[in-house]
Design a protein around this motif. Structure first.
Motif, PDB file in Angstrom:
ATOM      1  N   PRO A 107      61.918  -1.230  19.129  1.00  0.00           N
ATOM      2  CA  PRO A 107      63.378  -1.357  19.160  1.00  0.00           C
ATOM      3  C   PRO A 107      64.129  -0.061  19.444  1.00  0.00           C
ATOM      4  N   THR A 108      63.472   1.070  19.241  1.00  0.00           N
ATOM      5  CA  THR A 108      64.096   2.361  19.520  1.00  0.00           C
ATOM      6  C   THR A 108      63.071   3.306  20.111  1.00  0.00           C
ATOM      7  N   ARG A 109      63.553   4.360  20.728  1.00  0.00           N
ATOM      8  CA  ARG A 109      62.671   5.420  21.233  1.00  0.00           C
ATOM      9  C   ARG A 109      61.894   6.030  20.080  1.00  0.00           C
ATOM     10  N   GLU A 110      62.544   6.171  18.927  1.00  0.00           N
ATOM     11  CA  GLU A 110      61.889   6.756  17.758  1.00  0.00           C
ATOM     12  C   GLU A 110      60.740   5.874  17.278  1.00  0.00           C
ATOM     13  N   ALA A 111      60.921   4.550  17.361  1.00  0.00           N
ATOM     14  CA  ALA A 111      59.843   3.637  16.969  1.00  0.00           C
ATOM     15  C   ALA A 111      58.640   3.796  17.889  1.00  0.00           C
ATOM     16  N   LEU A 112      58.887   4.009  19.170  1.00  0.00           N
ATOM     17  CA  LEU A 112      57.793   4.231  20.119  1.00  0.00           C
ATOM     18  C   LEU A 112      57.090   5.546  19.818  1.00  0.00           C
ATOM     19  N   LEU A 113      57.851   6.598  19.551  1.00  0.00           N
ATOM     20  CA  LEU A 113      57.251   7.884  19.197  1.00  0.00           C
ATOM     21  C   LEU A 113      56.407   7.758  17.934  1.00  0.00           C
ATOM     22  N   THR A 114      56.907   7.029  16.947  1.00  0.00           N
ATOM     23  CA  THR A 114      56.161   6.844  15.701  1.00  0.00           C
ATOM     24  C   THR A 114      54.842   6.140  15.956  1.00  0.00           C
ATOM     25  N   ALA A 115      54.861   5.096  16.775  1.00  0.00           N
ATOM     26  CA  ALA A 115      53.622   4.381  17.096  1.00  0.00           C
ATOM     27  C   ALA A 115      52.633   5.294  17.798  1.00  0.00           C
ATOM     28  N   MET A 116      53.131   6.161  18.677  1.00  0.00           N
ATOM     29  CA  MET A 116      52.257   7.096  19.379  1.00  0.00           C
ATOM     30  C   MET A 116      51.650   8.111  18.424  1.00  0.00           C
ATOM     31  N   ILE A 117      52.465   8.601  17.495  1.00  0.00           N
ATOM     32  CA  ILE A 117      51.974   9.579  16.523  1.00  0.00           C
ATOM     33  C   ILE A 117      50.900   8.959  15.640  1.00  0.00           C
ATOM     34  N   ILE A 118      51.149   7.750  15.145  1.00  0.00           N
ATOM     35  CA  ILE A 118      50.166   7.080  14.300  1.00  0.00           C
ATOM     36  C   ILE A 118      48.875   6.833  15.079  1.00  0.00           C
ATOM     37  N   GLU A 119      49.006   6.427  16.341  1.00  0.00           N
ATOM     38  CA  GLU A 119      47.825   6.207  17.172  1.00  0.00           C
ATOM     39  C   GLU A 119      47.042   7.503  17.363  1.00  0.00           C
ATOM     40  N   SER A 120      47.749   8.623  17.596  1.00  0.00           N
ATOM     41  CA  SER A 120      47.071   9.909  17.795  1.00  0.00           C
ATOM     42  C   SER A 120      46.369  10.373  16.522  1.00  0.00           C
ATOM     43  N   TYR A 121      47.019  10.205  15.383  1.00  0.00           N
ATOM     44  CA  TYR A 121      46.342  10.517  14.121  1.00  0.00           C
ATOM     45  C   TYR A 121      45.067   9.688  13.983  1.00  0.00           C
ATOM     46  N   GLY A 122      45.145   8.419  14.383  1.00  0.00           N
ATOM     47  CA  GLY A 122      43.960   7.565  14.309  1.00  0.00           C
ATOM     48  C   GLY A 122      42.846   8.037  15.218  1.00  0.00           C
ATOM     49  N   HIS A 123      43.212   8.461  16.427  1.00  0.00           N
ATOM     50  CA  HIS A 123      42.200   8.995  17.344  1.00  0.00           C
ATOM     51  C   HIS A 123      41.525  10.231  16.748  1.00  0.00           C
ATOM     52  N   LEU A 124      42.337  11.120  16.154  1.00  0.00           N
ATOM     53  CA  LEU A 124      41.780  12.335  15.561  1.00  0.00           C
ATOM     54  C   LEU A 124      40.915  12.000  14.351  1.00  0.00           C
ATOM     55  N   ALA A 125      41.371  11.099  13.507  1.00  0.00           N
ATOM     56  CA  ALA A 125      40.586  10.714  12.327  1.00  0.00           C
ATOM     57  C   ALA A 125      39.234  10.146  12.739  1.00  0.00           C
ATOM     58  N   ASP A 126      39.215   9.343  13.796  1.00  0.00           N
ATOM     59  CA  ASP A 126      37.943   8.786  14.283  1.00  0.00           C
ATOM     60  C   ASP A 126      37.012   9.903  14.770  1.00  0.00           C
TER      61      ASP A 126
END
Length: 215
Positions: A51-70
């Motif tokens: 719904p917002t640019r910030e929501a997209l950024l948040t999803a990207m950040i969470i995804e990147s943290y997940g990639h790093l954690a893996d």
């Protein structure tokens, strides 16, 4: 294709397009209109998923943290001692940062103007920090034994009950040191001095083992 599958496919395409935009223009230059154009959707369709640019950024950040954690989990798998786990984690962090510099910058780089990470990013960040705490925070570290710091870190101890508060403080400081070193390396600040930074990085890891008192 089911509606759920179609939604998942579109979300993945939007995230991939957004990463392409960040590579080209940085986090501050992320454009929802450009992302929509990249995936072949109208702008209003993208806003149905984010719904917002910030929501997209948040999803990207969470995804990147997940990639790093893996990557960290894969790196430390089978390591038996705290020292070998710490070394494997730190080296995996560096490898991931070098291979995925834009994701590294997204979660650890210059703050994006106007964006404040919401609480839902905290569990994703914890998943990255936790293995370092499990490997390196069991001992007391005198330099981090102050009462005020211990009071602040009590909440972190709840997720790592075998850790000491001073050990937690030391681990957080050492992670910050690794992130800072990698930030300088990726930006080319060691050119002409410690480039490539392999030897400096390894020497830093040995100093960290000594500071944390792990072997």
């Amino acid at each position: 294709m089911s509606r759920a599958d179609n939604r998942a496919q579109n979300v993945a395409a939007i995230l991939a397009a957004a990463r392409t935009e960040i590579v080209a223009h940085g986090g501050g230059g992320l454009s929802m209109r450009a992302v929509a154009r990249e995936v072949g959707l109208v702008s209003s369709a993208v806003y149905r998923y984010f719904p917002t640019r910030e929501a997209l950024l948040t999803a990207m950040i969470i995804e990147s943290y997940g990639h790093l954690a893996d990557a960290l989990e894969a790196g430390r798998s089978g390591r038996r001692t705290p020292a070998t786990q710490w070394l494997a984690l730190a080296r995996s962090l560096r490898t991931w940062a070098v291979d995925h510099p834009h994701e590294f910058q997204l979660i650890y780089g210059t703050p994006i103007p106007g964006y404040v990470a919401p609480p839902e990013t905290i569990p994703a960040a914890e998943a990255v920090v936790r293995p370092f705490l499990e490997a390196g925070a069991a001992n007391d570290v005198e330099a981090f034994s102050g009462r005020k710091l211990a009071a602040q870190l009590g909440i972190v101890q709840e997720i790592t009950p075998d850790a000491t508060t001073s050990g937690i403080g030391a681990v957080l400081a050492e992670i910050a040191g690794l992130v800072g070193l990698l930030t300088l390396e990726l930006a080319g600040h060691f050119v002409g001095t410690a480039d490539p930074a392999d030897h400096l990085f390894e020497a830093t890891l040995q100093r960290q083992l000594h500071t944390l008192g792990i072997s």
